[in-house]
Design a protein around this motif. Structure first.
Motif, PDB file in Angstrom:
ATOM      1  N   ALA A 191     -19.045 -60.140 -55.567  1.00 41.91           N
ATOM      2  CA  ALA A 191     -18.898 -61.456 -54.938  1.00 41.91           C
ATOM      3  C   ALA A 191     -17.739 -61.509 -53.959  1.00 41.91           C
ATOM      4  O   ALA A 191     -17.567 -62.525 -53.274  1.00 41.91           O
ATOM      5  CB  ALA A 191     -18.729 -62.528 -56.007  1.00 41.91           C
ATOM      6  N   GLY A 192     -16.924 -60.445 -53.897  1.00 43.25           N
ATOM      7  CA  GLY A 192     -15.936 -60.357 -52.840  1.00 43.25           C
ATOM      8  C   GLY A 192     -14.483 -60.477 -53.224  1.00 43.25           C
ATOM      9  O   GLY A 192     -13.621 -60.523 -52.339  1.00 43.25           O
ATOM     10  N   VAL A 193     -14.140 -60.520 -54.539  1.00 38.53           N
ATOM     11  CA  VAL A 193     -12.717 -60.537 -54.884  1.00 38.53           C
ATOM     12  C   VAL A 193     -12.092 -59.198 -54.484  1.00 38.53           C
ATOM     13  O   VAL A 193     -12.769 -58.173 -54.397  1.00 38.53           O
ATOM     14  CB  VAL A 193     -12.476 -60.828 -56.381  1.00 38.53           C
ATOM     15  N   PHE A 194     -10.787 -59.214 -54.250  1.00 42.35           N
ATOM     16  CA  PHE A 194     -10.102 -58.031 -53.736  1.00 42.35           C
ATOM     17  C   PHE A 194      -9.653 -57.077 -54.829  1.00 42.35           C
ATOM     18  O   PHE A 194      -9.188 -55.964 -54.541  1.00 42.35           O
ATOM     19  CB  PHE A 194      -8.906 -58.464 -52.888  1.00 42.35           C
ATOM     20  N   GLY A 195      -9.785 -57.481 -56.060  1.00 40.57           N
ATOM     21  CA  GLY A 195      -9.383 -56.669 -57.194  1.00 40.57           C
ATOM     22  C   GLY A 195      -9.178 -57.579 -58.387  1.00 40.57           C
ATOM     23  O   GLY A 195      -9.595 -58.754 -58.363  1.00 40.57           O
ATOM     24  N   TRP A 226       6.457 -53.621 -44.635  1.00 39.65           N
ATOM     25  CA  TRP A 226       6.442 -54.007 -46.042  1.00 39.65           C
ATOM     26  C   TRP A 226       5.650 -55.283 -46.309  1.00 39.65           C
ATOM     27  O   TRP A 226       5.039 -55.418 -47.365  1.00 39.65           O
ATOM     28  CB  TRP A 226       7.873 -54.226 -46.541  1.00 39.65           C
ATOM     29  N   MET A 227       5.676 -56.227 -45.372  1.00 43.11           N
ATOM     30  CA  MET A 227       5.163 -57.574 -45.641  1.00 43.11           C
ATOM     31  C   MET A 227       3.874 -57.902 -44.902  1.00 43.11           C
ATOM     32  O   MET A 227       3.302 -58.973 -45.122  1.00 43.11           O
ATOM     33  CB  MET A 227       6.229 -58.615 -45.296  1.00 43.11           C
ATOM     34  N   SER A 228       3.399 -56.989 -44.068  1.00 38.62           N
ATOM     35  CA  SER A 228       2.162 -57.247 -43.328  1.00 38.62           C
ATOM     36  C   SER A 228       1.238 -56.035 -43.333  1.00 38.62           C
ATOM     37  O   SER A 228       0.130 -56.090 -43.851  1.00 38.62           O
ATOM     38  CB  SER A 228       2.493 -57.658 -41.883  1.00 38.62           C
ATOM     39  N   THR A 229       1.721 -54.925 -42.781  1.00 35.84           N
ATOM     40  CA  THR A 229       0.841 -53.754 -42.634  1.00 35.84           C
ATOM     41  C   THR A 229       0.387 -53.220 -43.985  1.00 35.84           C
ATOM     42  O   THR A 229      -0.817 -53.023 -44.222  1.00 35.84           O
ATOM     43  CB  THR A 229       1.564 -52.655 -41.846  1.00 35.84           C
ATOM     44  N   ARG A 230       1.337 -52.982 -44.892  1.00 33.91           N
ATOM     45  CA  ARG A 230       0.964 -52.363 -46.171  1.00 33.91           C
ATOM     46  C   ARG A 230       0.263 -53.338 -47.098  1.00 33.91           C
ATOM     47  O   ARG A 230      -0.584 -52.919 -47.909  1.00 33.91           O
ATOM     48  CB  ARG A 230       2.202 -51.776 -46.841  1.00 33.91           C
ATOM     49  N   THR A 231       0.575 -54.612 -47.013  1.00 33.78           N
ATOM     50  CA  THR A 231      -0.158 -55.569 -47.843  1.00 33.78           C
ATOM     51  C   THR A 231      -1.601 -55.687 -47.365  1.00 33.78           C
ATOM     52  O   THR A 231      -2.525 -55.780 -48.186  1.00 33.78           O
ATOM     53  CB  THR A 231       0.539 -56.937 -47.833  1.00 33.78           C
ATOM     54  N   ALA A 232      -1.814 -55.677 -46.054  1.00 36.38           N
ATOM     55  CA  ALA A 232      -3.184 -55.688 -45.534  1.00 36.38           C
ATOM     56  C   ALA A 232      -3.939 -54.436 -45.980  1.00 36.38           C
ATOM     57  O   ALA A 232      -5.115 -54.492 -46.365  1.00 36.38           O
ATOM     58  CB  ALA A 232      -3.173 -55.792 -44.011  1.00 36.38           C
ATOM     59  N   VAL A 255      -5.301 -54.446 -49.733  1.00 42.97           N
ATOM     60  CA  VAL A 255      -6.544 -55.173 -50.028  1.00 42.97           C
ATOM     61  C   VAL A 255      -7.649 -54.858 -49.031  1.00 42.97           C
ATOM     62  O   VAL A 255      -8.728 -55.467 -49.083  1.00 42.97           O
ATOM     63  CB  VAL A 255      -6.291 -56.687 -50.098  1.00 42.97           C
ATOM     64  N   GLY A 256      -7.426 -53.911 -48.128  1.00 39.25           N
ATOM     65  CA  GLY A 256      -8.485 -53.483 -47.223  1.00 39.25           C
ATOM     66  C   GLY A 256      -8.810 -54.457 -46.108  1.00 39.25           C
ATOM     67  O   GLY A 256      -9.946 -54.466 -45.609  1.00 39.25           O
ATOM     68  N   LEU A 257      -7.838 -55.246 -45.673  1.00 44.34           N
ATOM     69  CA  LEU A 257      -8.058 -56.186 -44.568  1.00 44.34           C
ATOM     70  C   LEU A 257      -7.765 -55.466 -43.256  1.00 44.34           C
ATOM     71  O   LEU A 257      -6.651 -55.497 -42.732  1.00 44.34           O
ATOM     72  CB  LEU A 257      -7.183 -57.424 -44.732  1.00 44.34           C
ATOM     73  N   ARG A 258      -8.779 -54.841 -42.712  1.00 46.99           N
ATOM     74  CA  ARG A 258      -8.603 -53.961 -41.560  1.00 46.99           C
ATOM     75  C   ARG A 258      -8.289 -54.725 -40.284  1.00 46.99           C
ATOM     76  O   ARG A 258      -7.803 -54.134 -39.312  1.00 46.99           O
ATOM     77  CB  ARG A 258      -9.858 -53.112 -41.359  1.00 46.99           C
ATOM     78  N   ARG A 259      -8.567 -56.009 -40.244  1.00 50.36           N
ATOM     79  CA  ARG A 259      -8.299 -56.793 -39.038  1.00 50.36           C
ATOM     80  C   ARG A 259      -6.926 -57.466 -39.081  1.00 50.36           C
ATOM     81  O   ARG A 259      -6.554 -58.169 -38.137  1.00 50.36           O
ATOM     82  CB  ARG A 259      -9.391 -57.843 -38.823  1.00 50.36           C
ATOM     83  N   LYS A 260      -6.203 -57.267 -40.148  1.00 50.42           N
ATOM     84  CA  LYS A 260      -4.893 -57.891 -40.306  1.00 50.42           C
ATOM     85  C   LYS A 260      -3.799 -56.829 -40.283  1.00 50.42           C
ATOM     86  O   LYS A 260      -4.053 -55.636 -40.384  1.00 50.42           O
ATOM     87  CB  LYS A 260      -4.829 -58.652 -41.637  1.00 50.42           C
ATOM     88  N   GLY A 261      -2.542 -57.290 -40.138  1.00 49.68           N
ATOM     89  CA  GLY A 261      -1.411 -56.438 -40.432  1.00 49.68           C
ATOM     90  C   GLY A 261      -0.824 -55.644 -39.283  1.00 49.68           C
ATOM     91  O   GLY A 261       0.118 -54.874 -39.505  1.00 49.68           O
ATOM     92  N   GLY A 279      -7.929 -72.220 -41.370  1.00 52.85           N
ATOM     93  CA  GLY A 279      -8.073 -70.984 -42.119  1.00 52.85           C
ATOM     94  C   GLY A 279      -9.506 -70.722 -42.549  1.00 52.85           C
ATOM     95  O   GLY A 279     -10.323 -71.641 -42.672  1.00 52.85           O
ATOM     96  N   ARG A 280      -9.800 -69.456 -42.779  1.00 48.81           N
ATOM     97  CA  ARG A 280     -11.103 -69.025 -43.268  1.00 48.81           C
ATOM     98  C   ARG A 280     -10.944 -68.389 -44.649  1.00 48.81           C
ATOM     99  O   ARG A 280      -9.872 -67.901 -45.004  1.00 48.81           O
ATOM    100  CB  ARG A 280     -11.734 -68.013 -42.310  1.00 48.81           C
ATOM    101  N   LEU A 281     -12.033 -68.398 -45.401  1.00 46.73           N
ATOM    102  CA  LEU A 281     -12.047 -67.694 -46.676  1.00 46.73           C
ATOM    103  C   LEU A 281     -12.463 -66.253 -46.456  1.00 46.73           C
ATOM    104  O   LEU A 281     -13.462 -65.980 -45.768  1.00 46.73           O
ATOM    105  CB  LEU A 281     -13.011 -68.396 -47.635  1.00 46.73           C
ATOM    106  N   LEU A 282     -11.719 -65.339 -47.027  1.00 46.54           N
ATOM    107  CA  LEU A 282     -11.929 -63.916 -46.828  1.00 46.54           C
ATOM    108  C   LEU A 282     -12.519 -63.276 -48.071  1.00 46.54           C
ATOM    109  O   LEU A 282     -12.203 -63.666 -49.192  1.00 46.54           O
ATOM    110  CB  LEU A 282     -10.604 -63.222 -46.494  1.00 46.54           C
ATOM    111  N   SER A 283     -13.357 -62.270 -47.859  1.00 50.65           N
ATOM    112  CA  SER A 283     -13.929 -61.489 -48.948  1.00 50.65           C
ATOM    113  C   SER A 283     -13.648 -60.025 -48.712  1.00 50.65           C
ATOM    114  O   SER A 283     -13.501 -59.576 -47.581  1.00 50.65           O
ATOM    115  CB  SER A 283     -15.446 -61.703 -49.049  1.00 50.65           C
ATOM    116  N   ARG A 284     -13.604 -59.293 -49.825  1.00 56.11           N
ATOM    117  CA  ARG A 284     -13.455 -57.843 -49.723  1.00 56.11           C
ATOM    118  C   ARG A 284     -14.642 -57.261 -48.976  1.00 56.11           C
ATOM    119  O   ARG A 284     -15.784 -57.636 -49.177  1.00 56.11           O
ATOM    120  CB  ARG A 284     -13.398 -57.243 -51.139  1.00 56.11           C
ATOM    121  N   THR A 285     -14.342 -56.330 -48.059  1.00 57.07           N
ATOM    122  CA  THR A 285     -15.411 -55.663 -47.349  1.00 57.07           C
ATOM    123  C   THR A 285     -15.583 -54.254 -47.892  1.00 57.07           C
ATOM    124  O   THR A 285     -14.602 -53.620 -48.306  1.00 57.07           O
ATOM    125  CB  THR A 285     -15.085 -55.585 -45.850  1.00 57.07           C
ATOM    126  N   PRO A 286     -16.819 -53.769 -47.914  1.00 55.74           N
ATOM    127  CA  PRO A 286     -17.061 -52.417 -48.468  1.00 55.74           C
ATOM    128  C   PRO A 286     -16.310 -51.349 -47.702  1.00 55.74           C
ATOM    129  O   PRO A 286     -16.037 -51.491 -46.527  1.00 55.74           O
ATOM    130  CB  PRO A 286     -18.583 -52.253 -48.297  1.00 55.74           C
TER     131      PRO A 286
END
Length: 445
Positions: free
Chosen positions: A144-148, A358-364, A367-373, A438-445
Motif C-alpha cells: 500500500a506504499g508505506v516506507f517501512g 545529513w538532513m536532506s540527501t541521506r534522509t531521502a 526512504v527511496g525518494l529519488r526526486r527529493k534531497g 503538499g502531496r501524499l507520497l508512497s514508496r516506489t518500487p
C-alpha cells in the motif's frame, strides 16, 4: 538555458557537486537545469534573485510524530506541516504511533491519508508499524506504499503500540526481509531499563540514570544480530549512546545492512545544562553528556551516523510535568531543526553542504525518494532559502507547533529561513503561508 518558467539565482547554491554560484531553472515543478550564475534568463521566465542567501534542497525529515487523527490536541497535519515549512522542511514521513488508530493496517493507513490530504503544507509519507500481532498486515502495508515499519524493543509509552520481544522481532523482521522492506527500530532493552534505578522526581540526573547507555547498546547489539542472521535491512532510530558506535561499525564491516540516525537535540543540548524539573528536555533515549555528544559528531563526520532527523514528538503543555518519571517524553523540533544543527555544525567546522547531506540527501535516500534531497536536474523543485549568518533568539510564541513547548526557548541560533519552496512554488516567506500544497507520497518500487 532551456525553456523555464522560473529561475532561482544565488551566489551560493548547494548542489551534489558542491556549493557554487548558479541559476536553477524550473519548469512544471521540476528542476530542469543548474547553470552558471550569469546564464541568460529565457523570455517569459520569472527570475528570483536571492543574492547571497543560500539556496539548498528542501529538508526531508523521516521521523515525525504528527499524532493526527486521535491526539490532534498534541499536534496535527495542519500545524506540523506549517512548522516544518517554516523551518525549511519540504517532506516529512509520519510515524505510525501516537495517532489513534496507529498505522498498523491498510485501513488505518487509508484513514490517516484521508485526514492528511487537505491539511498538508508540505509533502507527507507514512511509516507502518510492526506490533506483536500484525505480521499478517506487514506485506499489505508495504504494497500500500508505506516506507517501512517502526518497532519498539521496549514500551512505547502508549498502550495501543506494544513493543516486540526478541521472538516477535525475529518473526516481523523475517517477514519484512522476505519482501525487501525496511525495519526502523527504537532500540532500548527493557530488562536493562527495569534494572536501572527508577527514582522519579524533578532531578534530571535521576532521569538520565533511569535510561542508561547499556540499554541502548544491548538492544542495538540484539537487533544487529537478528539482521545479520536474517539478511534484513534495519535502521537504528534516534541514537543517543556513543557506546554503540563500535558495534555499528563492526556490523557494517561484516556486511550488515544497517543505517543510523541521530537528532538535533542530541547534537546541540547536553545533560549538564538541563535544569531540574525542565521536562521540555525529556526524551527517550535521553539527552546525554557533552563528551558523548562529541563522539556523536565524530560519527556523523566519518559516516557511521547517516542522517539527522527531528523525532518531533509533541504533547500538550500539561503533560510536561516537573517530574521526569511521569512527564511525556518528546522534543518538539520541526521548525528549529535546521538552525539548531547549523549553529552547532559551524562551530565544529562543518559546512552547510554537510548539513544538507545529513538532513536532506541521506534522509531521502533512506526512504527511496529519488526526486527529493538534491538540487539537480530531474528532482522536485523543493528549496529552502537560508541566511546562514543571521541570528535569532527562540521565542516560543513565534513557533507554528500546536503546543509551543520547546527545549530551545531563549537560545540564540544561527540561520534564518527566508522562504521555502515546494515544486517551484513559494509556500512560506516572512511568516506568510499559502494554502496547503503538499502531496501524499508512497514508496516506489
Amino acid at each position: 538555458m532551456p525553456d523555464a518558467e522560473l529561475v532561482l539565482r544565488s551566489t551560493r547554491v548547494i548542489t551534489p557537486d558542491g556549493t557554487r554560484a548558479a541559476s536553477v531553472a524550473v519548469t512544471g515543478g521540476t528542476i530542469t537545469a543548474v547553470l552558471p550564475h550569469d546564464a541568460e534568463v529565457p523570455s517569459g521566465a520569472r527570475l528570483e534573485d536571492l543574492g547571497d542567501d543560500v539556496l539548498l534542497p528542501g529538508l526531508v525529515d523521516t521521523h515525525v510524530h504528527v499524532n493526527d487523527p486521535g491526539r490532534t490536541e498534541w499536534e496535527g497535519f495542519w500545524t506540523a506541516t506549517r512548522a516544518a515549512a517554516a523551518g525549511g522542511i519540504t517532506t516529512l514521513v509520519d510515524m505510525p504511533l501516537n495517532s489513534l488508530p496507529p498505522t498498523t493496517t491498510v485501513d488505518n493507513l487509508r484513514l490517516k491519508e484521508e485526514v492528511a490530504a487537505a491539511k498538508a503544507h508540505i509533502d507527507v509519507g507514512f511509516w507502518g508499524g510492526a506490533l506483536p500481532g500484525n505480521v499478517k498486515d506487514l506485506r499489505p502495508l508495504h504494497e500500500a506504499g508505506v516506507f517501512g515499519f517502526k518497532a519498539f524493543l521496549s514500551p512505547s509509552g502508549v498502550d495501543e503500540f506494544p513493543h516486540l520481544d526478541q521472538d516477535q522481532l525475529a518473526r516481523s523482521l523475517a517477514e519484512i526481509a522476505d519482501f525487501g522492506g525496511l525495519l526502523i527500530v527504537h532500540a532500548e532493552d527493557p530488562d536493562h531499563l527495569a534494572a536501572a534505578p527508577q527514582q522519579g522526581g524533578p532531578r534530571y540526573a535521576d532521569f538520565l540514570a533511569s535510561r542508561p547507555r547499556d540499554a541502548e547498546d544491548t538492544a542495538i547489539a540484539a537487533l544487529l544480530a537478528q539482521a545479520r542472521r536474517l539478511h534484513a535491512r534495519v535502521h537504528v532510530l534516534h541514537l543517543s549512546s556513543s557506546d554503540a558506535l563500535p558495534l555499528i561499525r563492526a556490523a557494517r564491516a561484516e556486511g550488515v545492512a544497517v543505517t543510523v540516525e541521530t537528532c538535533p537535540h542530541y547534537l546541540t543540548l547536553t545533560a549538564e545544562e538541563v535544569p531540574d524539573g525542565a521536562s521540555e528536555f525529556k526524551c527517550c533515549p535521553p539527552i546525554r553528556e557533552s563528551a558523548n555528544q562529541d563522539l556523536l559528531w565524530q560519527a556523523l563526520a566519518d559516516g557511521t551516523i547517516d542522517c539527522v532527523v527531528t523525532d518531533h514528538s509533541p504533547s500538550t503543555a500539561d503533560l510536561k510535568t516537573p517530574d521526569f518519571a511521569t512527564a511525556w517524553g518528546g522534543i518538539s523540533g520541526l521548525q528549529l531543526s535546521l538552525p539548531a544543527v547549523w549553529t552547532q555544525a559551524r562551530e565544529r567546522g562543518h559546512g552547510l553542504d554537510d548539513v544538507v547531506r545529513w538532513m536532506s540527501t541521506r534522509t531521502a535516500e533512506l526512504v527511496g525518494l529519488r526526486r527529493k534531497g538534491a538540487i539537480e536536474a530531474g528532482r522536485d523543485a523543493d528549496f529552502a532559502v537560508l541566511a546562514p549568518d543571521e541570528t535569532f533568539t527562540v521565542d516560543p510564541a513565534a513557533l507554528q507547533h500546536r503546543n509551543r513547548v520547546t527545549a530551545y526557548a531563549g537560545r540564540t541560533l544561527s540561520g534564518v529561513v527566508k522562504s521555502t519552496w515546494l515544486r517551484g512554488e513559494r509556500i512560506v516567506a516572512n511568516g506568510e503561508f499559502t494554502e496547503p500544497k503538499g502531496r501524499l507520497l508512497s514508496r516506489t518500487p
